[in-house]
Each structure stands twice: as structure tokens, then as C-alpha cells.
Design a protein around this motif. Structure first.
Motif, PDB file in Angstrom:
ATOM      1  N   ASP A  82       0.832  -1.212   0.000  1.00 18.24           N
ATOM      2  CA  ASP A  82       0.000   0.000   0.000  1.00 18.24           C
ATOM      3  C   ASP A  82       0.863   1.257   0.000  1.00 18.24           C
ATOM      4  O   ASP A  82       0.597   2.215  -0.739  1.00 18.24           O
ATOM      5  CB  ASP A  82      -0.938   0.009   1.207  1.00 18.24           C
ATOM      6  CG  ASP A  82      -2.063  -0.999   1.097  1.00 18.24           C
ATOM      7  OD1 ASP A  82      -2.312  -1.527  -0.017  1.00 18.24           O
ATOM      8  OD2 ASP A  82      -2.696  -1.280   2.137  1.00 18.24           O
ATOM      9  N   VAL A  83       1.905   1.279   0.828  1.00 19.05           N
ATOM     10  CA  VAL A  83       2.810   2.432   0.892  1.00 19.05           C
ATOM     11  C   VAL A  83       3.511   2.622  -0.448  1.00 19.05           C
ATOM     12  O   VAL A  83       3.606   3.751  -0.961  1.00 19.05           O
ATOM     13  CB  VAL A  83       3.847   2.247   2.027  1.00 19.05           C
ATOM     14  CG1 VAL A  83       4.982   3.259   1.909  1.00 19.05           C
ATOM     15  CG2 VAL A  83       3.166   2.344   3.388  1.00 19.05           C
ATOM     16  N   SER A 112       3.011   5.829  -3.046  1.00 20.27           N
ATOM     17  CA  SER A 112       4.143   6.699  -3.368  1.00 20.27           C
ATOM     18  C   SER A 112       4.451   6.729  -4.867  1.00 20.27           C
ATOM     19  O   SER A 112       5.334   7.458  -5.303  1.00 20.27           O
ATOM     20  CB  SER A 112       5.393   6.251  -2.600  1.00 20.27           C
ATOM     21  OG  SER A 112       5.895   5.047  -3.140  1.00 20.27           O
ATOM     22  N   TYR A 136       8.087   5.277   4.438  1.00 22.32           N
ATOM     23  CA  TYR A 136       7.104   5.247   5.530  1.00 22.32           C
ATOM     24  C   TYR A 136       7.747   4.597   6.739  1.00 22.32           C
ATOM     25  O   TYR A 136       8.444   3.589   6.621  1.00 22.32           O
ATOM     26  CB  TYR A 136       5.862   4.456   5.117  1.00 22.32           C
ATOM     27  CG  TYR A 136       4.794   4.381   6.176  1.00 22.32           C
ATOM     28  CD1 TYR A 136       3.882   5.412   6.342  1.00 22.32           C
ATOM     29  CD2 TYR A 136       4.702   3.280   7.027  1.00 22.32           C
ATOM     30  CE1 TYR A 136       2.897   5.354   7.320  1.00 22.32           C
ATOM     31  CE2 TYR A 136       3.715   3.214   8.004  1.00 22.32           C
ATOM     32  CZ  TYR A 136       2.820   4.255   8.142  1.00 22.32           C
ATOM     33  OH  TYR A 136       1.847   4.201   9.112  1.00 22.32           O
ATOM     34  N   ALA A 196      -1.163   2.569   7.998  1.00 20.15           N
ATOM     35  CA  ALA A 196      -0.853   2.409   6.571  1.00 20.15           C
ATOM     36  C   ALA A 196      -1.980   1.671   5.854  1.00 20.15           C
ATOM     37  O   ALA A 196      -2.390   2.049   4.755  1.00 20.15           O
ATOM     38  CB  ALA A 196       0.471   1.665   6.392  1.00 20.15           C
TER      39      ALA A 196
END
Length: 118
Positions: free
Chosen positions: A45-46, A50, A102, A109
Motif C-alpha cells: 500500500d505504501v 508513493s 514510511y 498504513a
């Protein structure tokens, strides 16, 4: 309609509602996985948020001390490292080469990825 017709219809309606609830639970199932899965999903997900293009998504393992570590690679050939330490299993650090994308709560998150953009 007779009373007999209403009872089966009510049962059918209740069944539809139950199945709808099951599909909603299935939709959030990845969030409710084991610790290794949660770390991996949070990392992905991070990375996606990004704008990181993945060649290989993070592959995670549980270390002997209980930490979770993951490695992957970006399309540009940069290394992806993810760590959820044994002494703080609720946190994760996602790094691409030497840049920390992150560092914080796994749950935050995951929840951030569920929120609509904008």
C-alpha cells in the motif's frame, strides 16, 4: 399473497442480507490476515501510494526473533526493504534504496489505503 408466500420470501431476503455481509467481510479479509500478511499488505500500500513501480513485490519472511523482513525490487532496479521489528510488531518501515517512504503504524498504513483519494 398468502402467509405461506411471505415466509419463504422473508427467508430469502434474510439469506440475501447474510450473503451480502459475507461478501463485505471477504472484501476486507486481507486486512485481517496474520502479522506477516499485514506487513506485506501495508508495504505494498505504501509503495503504490508513493507511485513506486514494482518489478517484484516485497516477499516477506519471519525471522527467528519474530521480526518480519521483506525484500523486493522497483522497476528501476532499486531495492525495496521492509522491516517490522520483533520489539515493535505494530510498526513498519518501508525503504527504497536509502529513502524511507514510511515509518509508522501498520494499521495506519492499511487504513490510509482504504480511504478514498482526495
Amino acid at each position: 399473497m398468502s402467509g405461506r408466500t411471505r415466509i419463504p420470501f422473508a427467508l430469502l431476503a434474510a439469506g440475501v442480507l447474510l450473503l451480502t455481509g459475507c461478501s463485505q467481510v471477504a472484501a476486507i479479509a486481507p486486512v485481517g490476515g496474520d502479522h506477516l500478511a499485514e506487513v506485506r499488505f501495508a508495504a505494498i500500500d505504501v509503495l503504490v501510494a508513493s507511485g513506486t513501480e514494482l518489478l517484484t513485490a516485497p516477499d516477506c519472511t519471519t525471522e527467528s526473533d519474530g521480526a518480519i523482513s521483506c525484500t523486493g525490487e522497483t522497476l528501476a532496479g532499486e531495492s525495496i526493504t521492509v522491516l517490522s521489528p520483533a520489539d515493535d510488531p505494530a510498526s513498519v518501515t518501508v525503504t527504497v534504496d536509502d529513502v524511507v517512504l514510511y515509518q509508522g503504524s501498520i494499521q495506519e498504513a492499511l487504513e490510509k489505503a482504504l480511504r478514498p483519494a482526495g
